[in-house]
Motif scaffolding. Structure first.
Motif, mmCIF file in Angstrom:
data_model
loop_
_atom_site.group_PDB
_atom_site.id
_atom_site.type_symbol
_atom_site.label_atom_id
_atom_site.label_comp_id
_atom_site.label_asym_id
_atom_site.label_seq_id
_atom_site.Cartn_x
_atom_site.Cartn_y
_atom_site.Cartn_z
ATOM 1 N N ASP A 1 -0.646 -2.741 1.802
ATOM 2 C CA ASP A 1 -0.519 -2.753 3.262
ATOM 3 C C ASP A 1 -1.553 -1.845 3.913
ATOM 4 O O ASP A 1 -2.195 -2.219 4.898
ATOM 5 N N GLU A 2 -1.736 -0.659 3.364
ATOM 6 C CA GLU A 2 -2.712 0.289 3.919
ATOM 7 C C GLU A 2 -4.134 -0.235 3.751
ATOM 8 O O GLU A 2 -4.949 -0.171 4.685
ATOM 9 N N MET B 1 0.247 9.176 -6.820
ATOM 10 C CA MET B 1 -0.490 8.492 -7.860
ATOM 11 C C MET B 1 -1.796 9.212 -8.148
ATOM 12 O O MET B 1 -2.869 8.634 -8.116
ATOM 13 N N THR B 2 -1.725 10.432 -8.387
ATOM 14 C CA THR B 2 -2.933 11.202 -8.648
ATOM 15 C C THR B 2 -3.396 11.062 -10.086
ATOM 16 O O THR B 2 -4.411 11.609 -10.452
ATOM 17 N N GLY B 3 -2.664 10.309 -10.919
ATOM 18 C CA GLY B 3 -2.986 10.196 -12.319
ATOM 19 C C GLY B 3 -4.049 9.161 -12.638
ATOM 20 O O GLY B 3 -4.212 8.805 -13.789
ATOM 21 N N ILE B 4 -4.771 8.670 -11.667
ATOM 22 C CA ILE B 4 -5.802 7.671 -11.920
ATOM 23 C C ILE B 4 -7.031 8.369 -12.486
ATOM 24 O O ILE B 4 -7.543 9.321 -11.908
ATOM 25 N N ASP B 5 -7.495 7.866 -13.623
ATOM 26 C CA ASP B 5 -8.640 8.503 -14.260
ATOM 27 C C ASP B 5 -9.956 8.079 -13.595
ATOM 28 O O ASP B 5 -10.001 7.149 -12.791
ATOM 29 N N ILE B 6 -11.017 8.768 -13.938
ATOM 30 C CA ILE B 6 -12.333 8.568 -13.320
ATOM 31 C C ILE B 6 -12.846 7.152 -13.567
ATOM 32 O O ILE B 6 -13.420 6.527 -12.667
ATOM 33 N N GLU B 7 -12.621 6.631 -14.758
ATOM 34 C CA GLU B 7 -13.099 5.285 -15.090
ATOM 35 C C GLU B 7 -12.411 4.220 -14.230
ATOM 36 O O GLU B 7 -13.047 3.284 -13.751
ATOM 37 N N THR B 8 -11.119 4.361 -14.017
ATOM 38 C CA THR B 8 -10.390 3.413 -13.173
ATOM 39 C C THR B 8 -10.877 3.492 -11.736
ATOM 40 O O THR B 8 -11.049 2.462 -11.076
ATOM 41 N N LYS B 9 -11.120 4.691 -11.251
ATOM 42 C CA LYS B 9 -11.658 4.856 -9.900
ATOM 43 C C LYS B 9 -13.025 4.203 -9.774
ATOM 44 O O LYS B 9 -13.319 3.532 -8.788
ATOM 45 N N LEU C 1 -8.287 2.193 -3.264
ATOM 46 C CA LEU C 1 -8.366 3.490 -3.939
ATOM 47 C C LEU C 1 -8.019 4.618 -2.970
ATOM 48 O O LEU C 1 -7.261 5.522 -3.313
ATOM 49 N N ASP C 2 -8.542 4.553 -1.762
ATOM 50 C CA ASP C 2 -8.225 5.568 -0.752
ATOM 51 C C ASP C 2 -6.737 5.581 -0.435
ATOM 52 O O ASP C 2 -6.135 6.649 -0.277
ATOM 53 N N ALA C 3 -6.128 4.398 -0.342
ATOM 54 C CA ALA C 3 -4.693 4.312 -0.052
ATOM 55 C C ALA C 3 -3.870 4.899 -1.191
ATOM 56 O O ALA C 3 -2.870 5.580 -0.957
ATOM 57 N N ILE C 4 -4.296 4.663 -2.418
ATOM 58 C CA ILE C 4 -3.586 5.224 -3.572
ATOM 59 C C ILE C 4 -3.674 6.741 -3.555
ATOM 60 O O ILE C 4 -2.680 7.445 -3.745
ATOM 61 N N GLU C 5 -4.870 7.256 -3.303
ATOM 62 C CA GLU C 5 -5.060 8.709 -3.304
ATOM 63 C C GLU C 5 -4.363 9.380 -2.127
ATOM 64 O O GLU C 5 -4.016 10.558 -2.202
ATOM 65 N N ALA C 6 -4.133 8.636 -1.049
ATOM 66 C CA ALA C 6 -3.496 9.219 0.133
ATOM 67 C C ALA C 6 -1.975 9.271 0.021
ATOM 68 O O ALA C 6 -1.325 9.933 0.830
ATOM 69 N N GLN C 7 -1.414 8.594 -0.968
ATOM 70 C CA GLN C 7 0.039 8.604 -1.106
ATOM 71 C C GLN C 7 0.526 10.019 -1.401
ATOM 72 O O GLN C 7 -0.001 10.711 -2.262
ATOM 73 N N ASP C 8 1.561 10.418 -0.682
ATOM 74 C CA ASP C 8 2.179 11.724 -0.880
ATOM 75 C C ASP C 8 3.204 11.604 -2.010
ATOM 76 O O ASP C 8 4.179 10.857 -1.889
ATOM 77 N N GLU C 9 2.976 12.319 -3.087
ATOM 78 C CA GLU C 9 3.855 12.228 -4.252
ATOM 79 C C GLU C 9 5.316 12.525 -3.901
ATOM 80 O O GLU C 9 6.220 11.912 -4.441
ATOM 81 N N PHE D 1 7.703 0.880 -8.607
ATOM 82 C CA PHE D 1 6.289 0.542 -8.706
ATOM 83 C C PHE D 1 5.921 -0.509 -7.662
ATOM 84 O O PHE D 1 4.891 -0.399 -6.995
ATOM 85 N N GLU D 2 6.765 -1.511 -7.513
ATOM 86 C CA GLU D 2 6.496 -2.599 -6.570
ATOM 87 C C GLU D 2 6.399 -2.084 -5.140
ATOM 88 O O GLU D 2 5.529 -2.513 -4.372
ATOM 89 N N ASP D 3 7.288 -1.165 -4.770
ATOM 90 C CA ASP D 3 7.260 -0.601 -3.416
ATOM 91 C C ASP D 3 6.000 0.219 -3.183
ATOM 92 O O ASP D 3 5.399 0.161 -2.111
ATOM 93 N N ARG D 4 5.587 0.976 -4.200
ATOM 94 C CA ARG D 4 4.365 1.777 -4.069
ATOM 95 C C ARG D 4 3.135 0.895 -3.944
ATOM 96 O O ARG D 4 2.256 1.151 -3.126
ATOM 97 N N ILE D 5 3.077 -0.180 -4.743
ATOM 98 C CA ILE D 5 1.951 -1.114 -4.651
ATOM 99 C C ILE D 5 1.941 -1.786 -3.285
ATOM 100 O O ILE D 5 0.880 -1.971 -2.683
ATOM 101 N N GLN D 6 3.110 -2.139 -2.778
ATOM 102 C CA GLN D 6 3.191 -2.762 -1.450
ATOM 103 C C GLN D 6 2.627 -1.827 -0.389
ATOM 104 O O GLN D 6 1.876 -2.261 0.493
#
Length: 67
Positions: free
Chosen positions: A46-47, A1-9, A21-29, A37-42
């Motif tokens: 969780d993290e 999920m590296t597509g998050i823009d600066i404003e959202t961050k 935010l750290d958990a999203i950025e740590a996800q390995d594509e 989407f639901e599994d990724r959000i979960q």
């Protein structure tokens, strides 16, 4: 999920959701490529929850004065 823009961050940080935010950025594509989407959000929630609980326990131990 590296597509998050600066404003959202910025908004996530402003809301106090830096753990999320750290958990999203740590996800390995490569590992989450085929996931829904639901599994990724979960995974993100969780993290972030684990990080939240860890910080809470550390704070309680620190305030208790345990060695």
């Amino acid at each position: 999920m590296t597509g998050i823009d600066i404003e959202t961050k910025r908004k996530l940080r402003e809301m106090g959701a830096t753990a999320m935010l750290d958990a999203i950025e740590a996800q390995d594509e490569a590992l989450v490529l085929g996931m829904s989407f639901e599994d990724r959000i979960q995974l993100v929630v969780d993290e972030a929850h684990s990080t939240f609980n860890h910080g809470k326990v550390e704070g309680l131990i620190r305030r208790a004065g345990l060695r």
